[in-house]
Design an enzyme around this catalytic site. Sequence first.
Site, PDB file in Angstrom:
ATOM      1  CG  ASP A  28      -2.113   0.905   1.068  1.00 59.46           C
ATOM      2  OD1 ASP A  28      -2.337   1.400  -0.055  1.00 59.46           O
ATOM      3  OD2 ASP A  28      -2.813   1.132   2.070  1.00 59.46           O
ATOM      4  CD1 TRP A  33       7.610   6.507  -2.696  1.00 60.21           C
ATOM      5  CD2 TRP A  33       7.096   6.687  -4.877  1.00 60.21           C
ATOM      6  NE1 TRP A  33       8.792   6.537  -3.410  1.00 60.21           N
ATOM      7  CE2 TRP A  33       8.511   6.644  -4.752  1.00 60.21           C
ATOM      8  CE3 TRP A  33       6.545   6.799  -6.160  1.00 60.21           C
ATOM      9  CZ2 TRP A  33       9.364   6.714  -5.844  1.00 60.21           C
ATOM     10  CZ3 TRP A  33       7.399   6.868  -7.250  1.00 60.21           C
ATOM     11  CH2 TRP A  33       8.795   6.830  -7.085  1.00 60.21           C
ATOM     12  CB  SER A  73      -8.863  -5.236  -3.132  1.00 57.98           C
ATOM     13  OG  SER A  73      -9.420  -3.958  -3.346  1.00 57.98           O
ATOM     14  CB  THR A  74     -13.351  -7.556  -4.775  1.00 56.30           C
ATOM     15  OG1 THR A  74     -13.184  -7.545  -3.349  1.00 56.30           O
ATOM     16  CG2 THR A  74     -13.092  -8.963  -5.270  1.00 56.30           C
ATOM     17  CD  GLU A  75     -13.313  -4.844  -1.410  1.00 54.06           C
ATOM     18  OE1 GLU A  75     -12.119  -5.195  -1.437  1.00 54.06           O
ATOM     19  OE2 GLU A  75     -14.258  -5.652  -1.301  1.00 54.06           O
ATOM     20  CG  ASN A  76      -7.927  -1.893  -5.242  1.00 57.12           C
ATOM     21  OD1 ASN A  76      -7.063  -2.744  -5.027  1.00 57.12           O
ATOM     22  ND2 ASN A  76      -8.108  -0.880  -4.393  1.00 57.12           N
ATOM     23  NE  ARG A 196      -2.936  -1.491   4.330  1.00 54.53           N
ATOM     24  CZ  ARG A 196      -4.207  -1.530   3.980  1.00 54.53           C
ATOM     25  NH1 ARG A 196      -5.022  -2.362   4.570  1.00 54.53           N
ATOM     26  NH2 ARG A 196      -4.681  -0.734   3.032  1.00 54.53           N
TER      27      ARG A 196
HETATM   28  C1  IPE Z   1      -5.494  -2.627  -0.308  1.00 56.20           C
HETATM   29  O1  IPE Z   1      -5.119  -1.312  -0.473  1.00 56.20           O
HETATM   30  C2  IPE Z   1      -5.479  -3.332  -1.636  1.00 56.20           C
HETATM   31  C3  IPE Z   1      -4.160  -3.505  -2.232  1.00 56.20           C
HETATM   32  C4  IPE Z   1      -3.012  -3.192  -1.722  1.00 56.20           C
HETATM   33  C5  IPE Z   1      -4.191  -4.144  -3.525  1.00 56.20           C
HETATM   34  P1  IPE Z   1      -6.197  -0.149  -0.647  1.00 56.20           P
HETATM   35  O2  IPE Z   1      -5.431   1.110  -0.733  1.00 56.20           O
HETATM   36  O3  IPE Z   1      -7.108  -0.470  -1.766  1.00 56.20           O
HETATM   37  O4  IPE Z   1      -7.019  -0.274   0.710  1.00 56.20           O
HETATM   38  P2  IPE Z   1      -7.883   0.815   1.509  1.00 56.20           P
HETATM   39  O5  IPE Z   1      -8.817   1.422   0.519  1.00 56.20           O
HETATM   40  O6  IPE Z   1      -6.929   1.801   2.070  1.00 56.20           O
HETATM   41  O7  IPE Z   1      -8.549   0.000   2.561  1.00 56.20           O
HETATM   42  C1  IPE Z   2      -1.501   0.226  -3.404  1.00 58.78           C
HETATM   43  O1  IPE Z   2      -1.235   1.578  -3.455  1.00 58.78           O
HETATM   44  C2  IPE Z   2      -1.674  -0.386  -4.780  1.00 58.78           C
HETATM   45  C3  IPE Z   2      -3.041  -0.789  -5.122  1.00 58.78           C
HETATM   46  C4  IPE Z   2      -4.072  -0.728  -4.336  1.00 58.78           C
HETATM   47  C5  IPE Z   2      -3.236  -1.290  -6.459  1.00 58.78           C
HETATM   48  P1  IPE Z   2      -2.424   2.623  -3.479  1.00 58.78           P
HETATM   49  O2  IPE Z   2      -2.771   2.885  -4.907  1.00 58.78           O
HETATM   50  O3  IPE Z   2      -3.538   2.179  -2.624  1.00 58.78           O
HETATM   51  O4  IPE Z   2      -1.725   3.900  -2.876  1.00 58.78           O
HETATM   52  P2  IPE Z   2      -2.358   4.936  -1.850  1.00 58.78           P
HETATM   53  O5  IPE Z   2      -2.851   4.131  -0.680  1.00 58.78           O
HETATM   54  O6  IPE Z   2      -3.479   5.617  -2.570  1.00 58.78           O
HETATM   55  O7  IPE Z   2      -1.244   5.848  -1.502  1.00 58.78           O
HETATM   56 MG    MG Z   3      -4.012   2.454  -0.685  1.00 60.57          MG
END
Ligand code: IPE
Ligand code: IPE
Ligand code: MG
Length: 257
Positions: A28, A33, A73-76, A196
């Site tokens: 994450d 970054w 994730s399924t939420e992404n 994490r």
């Molecule tokens: C969790 O990160 C999913 C992955 C790293 C692929 P997210 O950035 O999607 O999670 P939340 O939204 O902060 O819970």
């Molecule tokens: C994790 O980094 C990668 C994925 C979830 C694919 P993020 O994209 O969630 O990065 P932040 O949390 O927005 O900084």
């Molecule tokens: Mg994130």
Amino acid sequence: MIQPINYSTLPVDLHPEALPSHVAVIMDGNGRWATQRGLPRVAGHRQGAQTVKDLLRCCKDWGIEALTVYAFSTENWRRPMAEVTFLLRLFERLLRRELADMQREGVRIRFLGDLSPLPERLQALMQEAMAMTCSNQRVQFNVAVNYGGRQELVAATRHIAQQVACGAISINDVDEAALARVLLTYPLPDPELLIRTSGEQRLSNFLPWQLAYTELYFTDLLWPEFDRAAFYQALQWYQGRQRRFGGLAPAPLPQSL
Ligand code: IPE
Ligand code: IPE
Ligand code: MG
């Protein structure tokens, strides 16, 4: 003069017999970054891909047998379409570019999650990569893509209900081992360590069953910053934990896979 630590082999103060056999990672902080550097979020994903490549190699070099990373994730899917599209293309590009090396290095790759909504070309490539590397034994690399822990448990429940309905097993056979057998991580042992990055302290629907007794390590580093030195620190922390599993004495060390 102090020599910088060479991380190409296991640092000497880590005990090889007390390493986790399976490490899970929620990668994450890619977006933050990039934003901190005035770059578009996707630049963070590109950089994060380099980090995971090196972590996999590091696991291989240090004798950690399995690495499971959360890539999507399924939420992404809730993210802007442009970012989702970029991520899916990045997976495809990486897989094309890295597959031959992974094969040569003895990496067995598996994708965990419902792959069916992904672009067909990517699905085909993922299937090819899994088939091509399925007998490799050096390191097991699981990539969770379109993975959701609750969805995994629903699918597992359905699977078991079907087995009961068709008479393959009886209700009395439904126990923890039966459920574990129909999870996506089977036959791997549960991760002993979860990492994490980015300061968030939640699981975000990652491996809820498998992480029930895992040691949870949170670091403020953003994923693209998580290098071998950071992994070393996480492992040092892990080796300082006493895993009691509800008892009073530390549990025996993990068996090799
Ligand atoms: C969790 O990160 C999913 C992955 C790293 C692929 P997210 O950035 O999607 O999670 P939340 O939204 O902060 O819970
Ligand atoms: C994790 O980094 C990668 C994925 C979830 C694919 P993020 O994209 O969630 O990065 P932040 O949390 O927005 O900084
Ligand atoms: Mg994130």
